[in-house]
Design a protein around this motif. Structure first.
Motif, PDB file in Angstrom:
ATOM      1  N   LYS A 248       0.793  -1.282   0.025  1.00 33.34           N
ATOM      2  CA  LYS A 248       0.361   0.412  -0.271  1.00 33.34           C
ATOM      3  C   LYS A 248       0.702   1.209   0.337  1.00 33.34           C
ATOM      4  N   LEU A 249       1.778   1.477   0.877  1.00 31.63           N
ATOM      5  CA  LEU A 249       2.909   2.202   1.194  1.00 31.63           C
ATOM      6  C   LEU A 249       3.948   1.969  -0.673  1.00 31.63           C
ATOM      7  N   GLU A 250       4.110   1.734  -1.380  1.00 32.83           N
ATOM      8  CA  GLU A 250       5.168   1.611  -2.365  1.00 32.83           C
ATOM      9  C   GLU A 250       4.523   3.025  -3.156  1.00 32.83           C
ATOM     10  N   PRO A 251       3.579   3.588  -3.842  1.00 36.31           N
ATOM     11  CA  PRO A 251       3.453   4.792  -4.393  1.00 36.31           C
ATOM     12  C   PRO A 251       4.321   5.997  -3.421  1.00 36.31           C
ATOM     13  N   VAL A 252       4.173   6.242  -2.477  1.00 36.77           N
ATOM     14  CA  VAL A 252       4.319   7.194  -1.368  1.00 36.77           C
ATOM     15  C   VAL A 252       6.307   6.766  -1.150  1.00 36.77           C
ATOM     16  N   ALA A 253       6.781   5.563  -1.319  1.00 34.67           N
ATOM     17  CA  ALA A 253       7.662   4.774  -1.244  1.00 34.67           C
ATOM     18  C   ALA A 253       9.220   5.502  -2.767  1.00 34.67           C
TER      19      ALA A 253
ATOM     20  N   PRO B 155       9.433   0.711   1.365  1.00 38.25           N
ATOM     21  CA  PRO B 155       8.281   0.624   1.613  1.00 38.25           C
ATOM     22  C   PRO B 155       8.043  -0.643   2.531  1.00 38.25           C
ATOM     23  N   ILE B 156       9.059  -0.960   2.337  1.00 34.26           N
ATOM     24  CA  ILE B 156       9.309  -2.347   3.245  1.00 34.26           C
ATOM     25  C   ILE B 156       9.517  -1.827   5.064  1.00 34.26           C
ATOM     26  N   ARG B 157      10.413  -0.832   4.878  1.00 37.81           N
ATOM     27  CA  ARG B 157      11.097   0.245   5.975  1.00 37.81           C
ATOM     28  C   ARG B 157       9.700   1.209   6.860  1.00 37.81           C
ATOM     29  N   MET B 158       9.322   1.388   5.767  1.00 38.40           N
ATOM     30  CA  MET B 158       7.856   2.119   6.200  1.00 38.40           C
ATOM     31  C   MET B 158       7.040   1.755   7.049  1.00 38.40           C
ATOM     32  N   ALA B 159       6.496   0.841   5.920  1.00 40.75           N
ATOM     33  CA  ALA B 159       5.477  -0.309   6.820  1.00 40.75           C
ATOM     34  C   ALA B 159       5.654  -0.501   8.281  1.00 40.75           C
ATOM     35  N   LEU B 160       7.169  -1.169   8.663  1.00 43.03           N
ATOM     36  CA  LEU B 160       7.306  -1.301   9.913  1.00 43.03           C
ATOM     37  C   LEU B 160       7.233  -0.112  11.202  1.00 43.03           C
ATOM     38  N   LEU B 161       7.870   1.070  10.535  1.00 43.67           N
ATOM     39  CA  LEU B 161       7.625   2.091  11.232  1.00 43.67           C
ATOM     40  C   LEU B 161       6.758   2.579  11.429  1.00 43.67           C
ATOM     41  N   ALA B 162       5.422   2.476  10.251  1.00 37.23           N
ATOM     42  CA  ALA B 162       4.286   2.867  10.731  1.00 37.23           C
ATOM     43  C   ALA B 162       3.461   1.667  11.568  1.00 37.23           C
TER      44      ALA B 162
ATOM     45  N   ALA C 232       4.905   0.000  14.069  1.00 45.35           N
ATOM     46  CA  ALA C 232       5.037  -0.081  15.160  1.00 45.35           C
ATOM     47  C   ALA C 232       4.713   1.276  15.936  1.00 45.35           C
ATOM     48  N   MET C 233       4.749   2.625  15.550  1.00 49.81           N
ATOM     49  CA  MET C 233       4.155   3.293  15.558  1.00 49.81           C
ATOM     50  C   MET C 233       2.890   3.607  15.740  1.00 49.81           C
ATOM     51  N   GLY C 234       1.998   2.927  15.757  1.00 50.79           N
ATOM     52  CA  GLY C 234       0.628   2.953  15.493  1.00 50.79           C
ATOM     53  C   GLY C 234       0.214   3.668  14.728  1.00 50.79           C
ATOM     54  N   VAL C 235       0.170   4.582  13.533  1.00 48.22           N
ATOM     55  CA  VAL C 235      -0.053   5.274  12.478  1.00 48.22           C
ATOM     56  C   VAL C 235      -0.989   4.377  11.442  1.00 48.22           C
ATOM     57  N   MET C 236      -0.344   3.078  11.124  1.00 50.90           N
ATOM     58  CA  MET C 236      -0.783   3.263  10.215  1.00 50.90           C
ATOM     59  C   MET C 236      -1.133   1.327  11.382  1.00 50.90           C
ATOM     60  N   GLU C 237      -2.748   0.401  10.924  1.00 49.55           N
ATOM     61  CA  GLU C 237      -3.374  -0.278  11.715  1.00 49.55           C
ATOM     62  C   GLU C 237      -3.416  -1.419  10.535  1.00 49.55           C
TER      63      GLU C 237
END
Ligand code: CP
Length: 308
Positions: A28-33, A294-301, A303-308
């Motif tokens: 889902k985050l790949e276009p942002v990456a 995108p993988i590190r974006m997903a893990l950050l988001a 773990a910090m609870g800004v995405m579920e």
């Protein structure tokens, strides 16, 4: 499924369902990456980068991932310029930095250092590679690459190079076993896969074969995961000299292979993939390095609870 405040230390802490969830979030985050969409998901969040070992991809892709999501990076920089040089221990460094940042990414030469850091941290710790066993964010991006460029289920994969000290292959073979892979380990005998890992895989009904020849197996696999012989892990430089050039993927080795064969490598490479391979449709390693974003974006988001 909630990942909020979760540490990312070892692939063994994640079920297949949880891994798939991280991979789906990355997609889902790949276009942002890629810079095609903009995001402020990490607005107001600070990610601390503590790298006690050299790194290009892990450090910079975490930095890019944070910035593309609108967050900020707090970088310890070179260890020589920090109070580590005055004798401060890792526990105290972590206690202090977890009061400055919302998440810590740690790379460290000692096995178990990230797990230990997570016990002293008031914020999530992501292991950016510790010792010779764990490099979970690399494994997540390797799985993502395989899913995007080939397939994860029942994959026939060869892992080649330094299988003794290579933390990327140790993490990867455990994770792939959750998807029912068939694995061939290719290495000089001095750098073979630790027997406890082989036994563990066999206990989980994974078919494993070991050889020292790439030629012998090149026609039998869908993915080759090459790795560098790591000079820095050898106590005796002569031992390194003996094994450093034993395995190499060259243009001629690939002459008659299946057109769908994919070659991955966590990078950096030294001499184990010839530059002639880069322009072939088999080469996936630079794309693989991009998928780290995108993988590190997903893990950050997550773990910090800004995405579920
Ligand atoms: N693959 C990997 O971990 O690369 P770096 O050492 O450059 O971070």
């Amino acid at each position: 499924m909630s990942f909020k405040n979760r540490h990312v230390i070892s692939m063994k802490d994640f079920s297949r369902k949880e891994i798939d969830y991280v991979l789906d979030t990355a997609e889902k985050l790949e276009p942002v990456a890629r810079g095609e969409n903009r995001s402020r998901l990490l607005d107001g969040k600070i990610v601390a980068l503590l790298f006690f070992e050299p790194s290009t991809r892990t450090r910079l892709s975490f930095e890019v991932a944070t910035q593309r999501l609108g967050g900020q990076v707090l970088n310890l920089g070179s260890v020589e310029a920090s109070s580590v040089m005055k004798g401060e221990n890792l526990a105290d460094t972590i206690r202090v930095i977890s009061n400055y940042a919302d998440l810590i990414v740690l790379r460290h030469p000692l096995d178990g250092s990230s797990r230990m850091a997570s016990e002293f941290s008031s914020v999530p710790v992501i292991n950016g590679g510790d010792g010779s066993i764990h490099h979970p964010t690399q494994t997540f991006l390797d799985l993502y690459t395989i899913r995007r460029e080939s397939h994860l289920e029942d994959l026939k994969i060869a892992m080649a190079g330094d299988l003794k000290y290579g933390r990327t292959v140790h993490s990867l073979c455990h994770a792939l076993s959750l998807y029912g892979a068939e694995m061939i380990f290719v290495s000089p005998p001095e750098l073979s896969m630790p027997s406890e890992i082989v036994k563990d895989l066999q206990k989980n009904k994974i078919k494993v074969k070991e050889t020292n020849s790439l030629e012998e197996i090149i026609g039998d696999v869908e993915v080759i995961y090459m790795t560098r012989v790591q000079r820095e892990r050898f106590l005796d430089p002569e031992e390194y000299e003996k094994v450093k050039h034993r395995l190499k993927v060259t243009g001629s080795l690939l002459k008659n292979v299946d057109s769908n064969l994919k070659i991955l490598h966590p990078l950096p490479r030294v001499n184990e993939i010839s530059p002639a391979v880069d322009a072939t449709p088999h080469a996936c390693y630079f794309q693989q390095a991009f998928y780290g974003v995108p993988i590190r974006m997903a893990l950050l988001a997550l773990a910090m609870g800004v995405m579920e």
